[in-house]
Design a protein around this motif. Structure first.
Motif, PDB file in Angstrom:
ATOM      1  N   ILE A 162       0.866  -1.181   0.000  1.00  0.00           N
ATOM      2  CA  ILE A 162       0.000   0.000   0.000  1.00  0.00           C
ATOM      3  C   ILE A 162       0.903   1.230   0.000  1.00  0.00           C
ATOM      4  CG2 ILE A 162      -1.756   1.299   1.255  1.00  0.00           C
ATOM      5  CD1 ILE A 162      -2.900  -1.296   2.257  1.00  0.00           C
ATOM      6  N   ALA A 163       1.075   1.802  -1.200  1.00  0.00           N
ATOM      7  CA  ALA A 163       1.953   2.958  -1.352  1.00  0.00           C
ATOM      8  C   ALA A 163       1.296   4.237  -0.843  1.00  0.00           C
ATOM      9  CB  ALA A 163       2.355   3.119  -2.816  1.00  0.00           C
ATOM     10  N   ALA A 164      -0.031   4.260  -0.799  1.00  0.00           N
ATOM     11  CA  ALA A 164      -0.738   5.439  -0.283  1.00  0.00           C
ATOM     12  C   ALA A 164      -2.126   5.027   0.171  1.00  0.00           C
ATOM     13  CB  ALA A 164      -0.840   6.530  -1.343  1.00  0.00           C
ATOM     14  N   ASP A 165      -2.556   5.589   1.291  1.00  0.00           N
ATOM     15  CA  ASP A 165      -3.911   5.414   1.796  1.00  0.00           C
ATOM     16  C   ASP A 165      -4.384   6.791   2.240  1.00  0.00           C
ATOM     17  OD1 ASP A 165      -6.305   4.728   2.968  1.00  0.00           O
ATOM     18  OD2 ASP A 165      -5.497   3.037   4.118  1.00  0.00           O
ATOM     19  N   GLU A 189      -2.348   0.634  -4.354  1.00  0.00           N
ATOM     20  CA  GLU A 189      -1.666  -0.610  -3.999  1.00  0.00           C
ATOM     21  C   GLU A 189      -0.884  -1.093  -5.211  1.00  0.00           C
ATOM     22  OE1 GLU A 189      -3.277  -4.091  -1.184  1.00  0.00           O
ATOM     23  OE2 GLU A 189      -4.214  -4.090  -3.166  1.00  0.00           O
ATOM     24  N   THR A 190       0.345  -1.520  -4.998  1.00  0.00           N
ATOM     25  CA  THR A 190       1.194  -1.893  -6.117  1.00  0.00           C
ATOM     26  C   THR A 190       2.202  -2.938  -5.689  1.00  0.00           C
ATOM     27  OG1 THR A 190       2.492  -0.937  -7.939  1.00  0.00           O
ATOM     28  CG2 THR A 190       2.994  -0.162  -5.704  1.00  0.00           C
ATOM     29  N   CYS A 191       2.994  -3.426  -6.627  1.00  0.00           N
ATOM     30  CA  CYS A 191       4.119  -4.294  -6.298  1.00  0.00           C
ATOM     31  C   CYS A 191       5.368  -3.435  -6.250  1.00  0.00           C
ATOM     32  CB  CYS A 191       4.282  -5.404  -7.343  1.00  0.00           C
ATOM     33  SG  CYS A 191       5.742  -6.454  -7.035  1.00  0.00           S
ATOM     34  N   HIS A 192       6.005  -3.368  -5.108  1.00  0.00           N
ATOM     35  CA  HIS A 192       7.175  -2.503  -4.951  1.00  0.00           C
ATOM     36  C   HIS A 192       8.320  -2.955  -5.838  1.00  0.00           C
ATOM     37  CE1 HIS A 192       8.727  -5.845  -2.652  1.00  0.00           C
ATOM     38  NE2 HIS A 192       9.887  -5.232  -2.538  1.00  0.00           N
ATOM     39  N   VAL A 204      -9.287   1.840  -8.996  1.00  0.00           N
ATOM     40  CA  VAL A 204      -9.569   2.343  -7.657  1.00  0.00           C
ATOM     41  C   VAL A 204     -10.967   2.943  -7.600  1.00  0.00           C
ATOM     42  CG1 VAL A 204      -7.151   2.759  -7.067  1.00  0.00           C
ATOM     43  CG2 VAL A 204      -8.443   4.545  -8.247  1.00  0.00           C
ATOM     44  N   THR A 205     -11.529   2.937  -6.385  1.00  0.00           N
ATOM     45  CA  THR A 205     -12.850   3.522  -6.166  1.00  0.00           C
ATOM     46  C   THR A 205     -12.789   4.448  -4.949  1.00  0.00           C
ATOM     47  OG1 THR A 205     -13.743   1.910  -4.583  1.00  0.00           O
ATOM     48  CG2 THR A 205     -13.840   1.326  -6.937  1.00  0.00           C
ATOM     49  N   PRO A 206     -13.728   5.390  -4.839  1.00  0.00           N
ATOM     50  CA  PRO A 206     -13.754   6.291  -3.681  1.00  0.00           C
ATOM     51  C   PRO A 206     -14.062   5.595  -2.367  1.00  0.00           C
ATOM     52  CG  PRO A 206     -14.967   7.234  -5.527  1.00  0.00           C
ATOM     53  CD  PRO A 206     -14.693   5.808  -5.872  1.00  0.00           C
ATOM     54  N   ALA A 207     -14.415   4.309  -2.426  1.00  0.00           N
ATOM     55  CA  ALA A 207     -14.621   3.547  -1.199  1.00  0.00           C
ATOM     56  C   ALA A 207     -13.317   2.972  -0.660  1.00  0.00           C
ATOM     57  CB  ALA A 207     -15.616   2.424  -1.450  1.00  0.00           C
ATOM     58  N   GLY A 208     -12.215   3.194  -1.372  1.00  0.00           N
ATOM     59  CA  GLY A 208     -10.927   2.684  -0.918  1.00  0.00           C
ATOM     60  C   GLY A 208     -10.540   1.353  -1.528  1.00  0.00           C
ATOM     61  N   ASP A 209     -11.284   0.896  -2.539  1.00  0.00           N
ATOM     62  CA  ASP A 209     -10.932  -0.354  -3.215  1.00  0.00           C
ATOM     63  C   ASP A 209      -9.759  -0.119  -4.164  1.00  0.00           C
ATOM     64  OD1 ASP A 209     -13.194  -1.745  -2.079  1.00  0.00           O
ATOM     65  OD2 ASP A 209     -14.446  -0.673  -3.528  1.00  0.00           O
ATOM     66  N   SER A 210      -8.876  -1.106  -4.235  1.00  0.00           N
ATOM     67  CA  SER A 210      -7.748  -1.054  -5.161  1.00  0.00           C
ATOM     68  C   SER A 210      -7.540  -2.451  -5.717  1.00  0.00           C
ATOM     69  CB  SER A 210      -6.479  -0.572  -4.454  1.00  0.00           C
ATOM     70  OG  SER A 210      -5.382  -0.541  -5.342  1.00  0.00           O
ATOM     71  N   THR A 211      -7.619  -2.572  -7.056  1.00  0.00           N
ATOM     72  CA  THR A 211      -7.535  -3.882  -7.701  1.00  0.00           C
ATOM     73  C   THR A 211      -6.491  -3.849  -8.806  1.00  0.00           C
ATOM     74  OG1 THR A 211      -9.910  -4.189  -7.316  1.00  0.00           O
ATOM     75  CG2 THR A 211      -8.844  -5.684  -8.881  1.00  0.00           C
ATOM     76  N   LEU A 233       6.476   0.070   5.574  1.00  0.00           N
ATOM     77  CA  LEU A 233       6.349   1.508   5.797  1.00  0.00           C
ATOM     78  C   LEU A 233       5.120   2.039   5.067  1.00  0.00           C
ATOM     79  CD1 LEU A 233      10.079   2.458   5.117  1.00  0.00           C
ATOM     80  CD2 LEU A 233       8.970   2.498   7.352  1.00  0.00           C
ATOM     81  N   THR A 234       4.451   2.986   5.688  1.00  0.00           N
ATOM     82  CA  THR A 234       3.294   3.643   5.086  1.00  0.00           C
ATOM     83  C   THR A 234       3.470   5.151   5.222  1.00  0.00           C
ATOM     84  OG1 THR A 234       1.833   1.798   5.651  1.00  0.00           O
ATOM     85  CG2 THR A 234       0.784   3.914   5.137  1.00  0.00           C
TER      86      THR A 234
END
Length: 316
Positions: A162-165, A189-192, A204-211, A233-234
């Motif tokens: 999770i690169a950003a929340d 969310e990504t692969c570092h 992504v959606t405004p509900a916080g979904d990341s696919t 780290l976040t």
């Protein structure tokens, strides 16, 4: 002090040029009265020194290009105009896109592609879209426990990072990404690991979904990558930056939400896979903040109309 730096820069003093760049990041308007002298001395790089150029300097650059007197300097001059983001520069660049100036046949990209270096794009309908925000906040990296049983990268099987929340309910977040038009929670969310080799997109959606986007294309040179844990780290919001230009891809403490990116290489705004338009810049996570010996930087992007986020990476 600035007068002395300008004189030394004109004498090809690299330290003076570096100090002028620092001033351009922290107080760009203070350089405005001196930019004509730098132009006369043919100090054209780094172009960001000219980001606060006034109409007189911009007009002189346009006249130089129109006069065909510096075709070998066209690349640098176009990058300068892009960094100014001035209406005069935009008008000239639109004109040159159909009436190419001398030297344009030697460029590797179109004239209008240079606008990306300044963080904006000239739309086909005649409008302009700013890809970056006017407000930035330091991103402070905080230790977080590893997620158990979370999603993994389809390419290397590493746990996704999770690169950003973010949530625009926070006024600071809302200000930093106002240019994107996003409202609600944003999780990127990504692969570092694989993001270091290819731009990775997620839906992504405004509900916080990341696919993970199924259209991500694995590069052939990636090989048989082994899974590895992402940074534990976040990023969390720190103090406001004094200008939008204070992100650093090199220095500890340089990670920034909003503002303008510090590109290590050429500007690399990801193109939205949904519509092909350049995506809006969200923030930068520097390697120096992620690891004691880290280098490079991750750049985060968003295109609200299509619901895509992206992460790409640059290093020296």
């Amino acid at each position: 002090m600035i007068e002395e730096l300008v004189r030394n820069a004109a004498a090809e003093d690299d330290d003076a040029i570096e100090q002028l760049c620092e001033i351009a990041d922290t107080d760009p308007e203070s350089l405005t009265p001196y930019l004509g002298v730098l132009l006369d001395a043919d100090v054209l790089w780094p172009a960001r020194v000219y980001r606060a150029a006034d109409a007189d300097v911009i007009s002189r650059i346009i006249d130089r290009i129109d006069g065909g007197s510096a075709p070998d300097r066209l690349n640098h001059l176009l990058i300068i105009l892009a960094h100014t983001a001035h209406p005069l520069a935009e008008s000239a660049m639109r004109r040159w896109s159909t009436q190419p100036p001398a030297g344009a046949d030697e460029l590797h990209v179109s004239v209008l592609s240079y606008t990306l270096e300044g963080g904006w794009t000239a739309e086909a309908d005649g409008s302009r879209r700013d890809l970056c925000g006017t407000t930035g906040y330091q991103w402070v990296l905080r230790e977080t426990p590893q997620r158990a049983g979370g999603p993994t990268c389809p390419w290397c099987a590493s746990p996704l990072w999770i690169a950003a929340d973010l949530d625009t309910a926070d006024p600071a977040v809302r200000a930093a990404i106002a240019h994107t038009g996003w409202s609600g929670r944003l999780v990127i969310e990504t692969c570092h690991f694989c993001a270091c080799y290819a731009t990775l997109f997620s839906q992504v959606t405004p509900a916080g979904d990341s696919t993970w986007w199924s259209g991500n294309t694995r590069p052939s040179y990636l090989g048989d990558a082994q899974p590895e844990d992402p940074p534990a780290l976040t990023p969390v919001l720190g103090p406001a930056r004094s200008t939008p230009y204070e992100a650093s891809a090199w220095d500890q403490g340089g990670s920034t939400l909003g503002g303008r990116p510090d590109w290590i290489q050429d500007a690399e705004h990801a193109d939205c896979p949904g519509c092909g338009q350049p995506m809006d810049y969200v923030g930068l996570l520097g390697g120096a903040d992620l690891d004691e010996y880290g280098e490079g930087a991750y750049y985060l992007h968003l295109h609200q109309p299509c619901g895509f986020a992206a992460v790409n990476y640059q290093q020296s």
